[in-house]
Design a protein around this motif. Structure first.
Motif, PDB file in Angstrom:
ATOM      1  N   SER A   1     110.218  23.733  42.385  1.00 38.77           N
ATOM      2  CA  SER A   1     111.264  24.698  42.040  1.00 38.77           C
ATOM      3  C   SER A   1     112.325  24.082  41.143  1.00 38.77           C
ATOM      4  O   SER A   1     112.738  24.664  40.138  1.00 38.77           O
ATOM      5  CB  SER A   1     111.911  25.249  43.313  1.00 38.77           C
ATOM      6  OG  SER A   1     110.976  25.914  44.126  1.00 38.77           O
TER       7      SER A   1
ATOM      8  N   CYS B   1     113.075  30.678  42.130  1.00 40.60           N
ATOM      9  CA  CYS B   1     111.630  30.589  41.899  1.00 40.60           C
ATOM     10  C   CYS B   1     110.847  31.487  42.836  1.00 40.60           C
ATOM     11  O   CYS B   1     109.715  31.170  43.210  1.00 40.60           O
ATOM     12  CB  CYS B   1     111.171  29.134  42.016  1.00 40.60           C
ATOM     13  SG  CYS B   1     111.662  28.158  40.602  1.00 40.60           S
ATOM     14  N   THR B   2     111.418  32.598  43.218  1.00 40.28           N
ATOM     15  CA  THR B   2     110.708  33.560  44.049  1.00 40.28           C
ATOM     16  C   THR B   2     110.551  34.854  43.266  1.00 40.28           C
ATOM     17  O   THR B   2     109.497  35.106  42.693  1.00 40.28           O
ATOM     18  CB  THR B   2     111.476  33.801  45.366  1.00 40.28           C
ATOM     19  OG1 THR B   2     112.865  34.022  45.071  1.00 40.28           O
ATOM     20  CG2 THR B   2     111.368  32.593  46.279  1.00 40.28           C
TER      21      THR B   2
ATOM     22  N   THR C   1     101.974  39.099  45.758  1.00 32.88           N
ATOM     23  CA  THR C   1     101.730  37.763  45.205  1.00 32.88           C
ATOM     24  C   THR C   1     100.476  37.740  44.346  1.00 32.88           C
ATOM     25  O   THR C   1     100.449  37.104  43.288  1.00 32.88           O
ATOM     26  CB  THR C   1     101.597  36.729  46.339  1.00 32.88           C
ATOM     27  OG1 THR C   1     102.759  36.783  47.165  1.00 32.88           O
ATOM     28  CG2 THR C   1     101.464  35.325  45.776  1.00 32.88           C
TER      29      THR C   1
ATOM     30  N   ALA D   1     110.116  34.192  39.451  1.00 31.44           N
ATOM     31  CA  ALA D   1     108.779  33.660  39.205  1.00 31.44           C
ATOM     32  C   ALA D   1     107.721  34.754  39.312  1.00 31.44           C
ATOM     33  O   ALA D   1     106.694  34.699  38.639  1.00 31.44           O
ATOM     34  CB  ALA D   1     108.476  32.548  40.206  1.00 31.44           C
ATOM     35  N   SER D   2     107.978  35.744  40.170  1.00 29.02           N
ATOM     36  CA  SER D   2     106.981  36.778  40.408  1.00 29.02           C
ATOM     37  C   SER D   2     106.671  37.593  39.165  1.00 29.02           C
ATOM     38  O   SER D   2     105.580  38.120  39.020  1.00 29.02           O
ATOM     39  CB  SER D   2     107.461  37.725  41.513  1.00 29.02           C
ATOM     40  OG  SER D   2     107.694  37.011  42.685  1.00 29.02           O
TER      41      SER D   2
ATOM     42  N   THR E   1     105.586  30.768  43.146  1.00 32.85           N
ATOM     43  CA  THR E   1     105.457  32.028  43.887  1.00 32.85           C
ATOM     44  C   THR E   1     104.365  31.922  44.938  1.00 32.85           C
ATOM     45  O   THR E   1     104.567  32.267  46.106  1.00 32.85           O
ATOM     46  CB  THR E   1     105.114  33.190  42.928  1.00 32.85           C
ATOM     47  OG1 THR E   1     106.163  33.348  41.991  1.00 32.85           O
ATOM     48  CG2 THR E   1     104.938  34.487  43.690  1.00 32.85           C
TER      49      THR E   1
END
Length: 515
Positions: free
Chosen positions: A258, A91-92, A203, A95-96, A418
């Motif tokens: 997450s 989820c980093t 972000t 997700a971005s 994110t």
């Protein structure tokens, strides 16, 4: 746990200045950023390609070596179980942009085959594998490796084993020593500031991208007008969720969000497999993955078409490098008790394969429907952009409204994960502590959302400016992420000696002695 107000003021002030200048004269600001973007792509593109490749190869080498057994974080047992741990990692980067790009990018590469593989007379069926493989490459092994492998190893050693603060400047400790942490260290302050600005840009971009996608989806599904006001309300809602999650910390809100999101994404992938072109998705995934592995070095080092590279590969590499220090800090926080081998396996192998299968399920389905009915996906994509691609694909799937609603929910939760994880990382950067004040985490989550909403309000050209700005901010951060390529093996050796995996002369300890 004192806040570094100088770093806070410079980084926050720079972002506010960027926003004000965009409001005052977005055309002039766009020109400045565009020229800086061209400079970055021209003079740093090749360096970034080599850096990402080297980071991946060094990480794999460490995982396969005797150093792979080294436990990280000064802890024997992991804090988080495998599913929880990998969920937070996924989820980093995924997700971005995974939701935003998964539907659109494969279609773009299908319609116009990447120059490395372009061949006149290629049939639509022949264009599927290289097009999908290029998307896999952009969200695959090297992309993930730069986010949480060699830099994470260095950070975890210096923070958990040596007791120094968890900050981007910490990456330089093995090379510079204790003076990097002095208040008057210009190099240390610069490392922290540029990392905060880069992760903020990286972000804010996805918040803006996904805000546009959610706005389009709301109009498509529920006839809610897709206006600037709607998009701003969506972003406010997203960052509110992110702020609440960030305020509860990694062990509560972030990991809960997450796990929920990965669970939803898995359900959607299974749904696409069952309701969509099942065998086409599976065959395309296997074929494109094999094609990517076969051409991995060629794709990594391709320097032929500079315009195409700047729009695709180099843009992605700049974006991910900007995330690098913050992501490495976040993964350091959740990876205590894991071995180097487990870290590399999770970040450089498992996460990319999951990302690639997600792209195959979503984007691969789009390719199938586009071949079955030319224009069914590409028309919406060309007329409205990437936000329309997911909905166009869902129109072709049985129970499309249900699936589209599912993608809408996943989009909302993905962007929240994110924003919460990156606002947490920025707060850690400012304090050097893994439990920064709640108000500081909330402040950065809200600031990210406020800038994204304002930029969308200025106009979509500002999103393009921000996209270019993301790449510009990666220039100094990429220099910060170079030393771990050679420092990580040295640090791994020190920890291996300390944990009696090898002796001081580098030879493995005997099994009897280890026991």
């Amino acid at each position: 746990m004192r806040i570094n107000w100088i770093t806070f003021t410079i980084s926050g002030g720079f972002l506010v200045l960027f926003l004000l200048m965009s409001l005052v004269n977005k055309t002039l600001m766009g020109e400045w950023i565009s020229s800086s973007f061209n400079f970055s792509v021209t003079f740093f593109g090749a360096f970034w390609q080599l850096l990402l490749l080297a980071t991946f190869l060094v990480g794999i080498g460490l995982a396969l070596s005797k150093y792979g057994k080294v436990k990280l974080g000064n802890m024997d047992q992991p804090e988080n179980g495998w599913f929880r741990w990998v969920s937070m990692i996924l989820c980093t980067l995924l997700a971005s942009g995974g939701v935003f790009w998964a539907a659109g990018e494969p279609i773009y590469h299908f319609l116009t085959t990447p120059p490395l593989f372009a061949d006149e007379g290629m049939s639509p069926a022949q264009a599927v594998v290289p097009g999908l493989a290029q998307s896999f490459f952009h969200w695959g092994f090297t992309a993930w490796a730069c986010l949480g492998t060699v830099a994470t190893i260095v950070l975890m050693y210096v923070h958990y084993h040596k007791g120094y603060p968890l900050k981007p400047r910490t990456i330089l400790y093995p090379m510079i020593g204790e003076r990097i942490f002095h208040n008057k260290s210009i190099l240390g302050a610069t490392a922290d500031v540029v990392s905060i600005i880069a992760v903020a840009a990286g972000t804010i971009g996805p918040i803006g991208f996904l805000g546009l996608q959610v706005g389009y989806a709301l109009e498509y599904l529920f006839n809610v007008p897709d206006t600037i006001v709607t998009q701003a309300i969506v972003i406010i809602f997203l960052v509110t969720v992110a702020a609440i999650s960030a305020s509860t910390g990694v062990d509560k809100g972030i990991q809960l969000l997450s796990r929920m999101n990965v669970g939803l994404a898995v359900i959607l992938m299974i749904g696409m497999l069952i309701l969509g072109p099942t065998m086409f998705i599976i065959d395309s995934f296997i074929g494109a993955e094999a094609f990517q592995i076969q051409n991995f070095l060629r794709m990594s080092l391709y320097r032929g078409d500079s315009g195409w590279l700047g729009y695709w590969t180099v843009f992605f590499w700049g974006w991910f490098l900007g995330f690098g220090p913050a992501m490495a800090m976040f993964i350091s926080r959740i990876s205590r008790g894991r071995s180097i081998r487990e870290l590399i396996l999770a970040v450089s192998i498992i996460a990319p394969l999951v990302s690639n299968f997600w792209f195959a399920a979503v984007g691969g389905s789009g390719l199938f429907y586009e071949m079955e009915s030319p224009g069914s996906i590409s028309t919406a994509l060309n007329e409205t952009g990437m936000p329309a691609a997911v909905m166009a694909i869902m129109e072709q799937v049985p129970f499309g409204m249900v699936m589209a609603t599912g993608f809408l929910i996943v989009t909302v939760v993905f962007v929240a994960t994110t924003a919460d994880s990156m606002s947490y990382s920025v707060a850690v950067t400012l304090t050097g502590h893994v439990h920064p004040p709640k108000w500081l985490r909330v402040f950065w989550a809200l600031l990210f959302g406020a800038i994204a909403a304002t930029l969308i309000g200025i106009g979509e050209s500002s999103i393009q400016t921000l996209q270019n700005f993301i790449v510009v901010t990666a220039v100094p951060v990429s220099l910060l992420l170079l030393p771990p390529v050679w420092l990580a093996p040295k640090v791994a050796k020190l920890m291996a000696i300390d944990q009696k995996i090898i002796t001081t002369d580098g030879k493995p300890e005997s099994k009897q002695k280890i026991s």
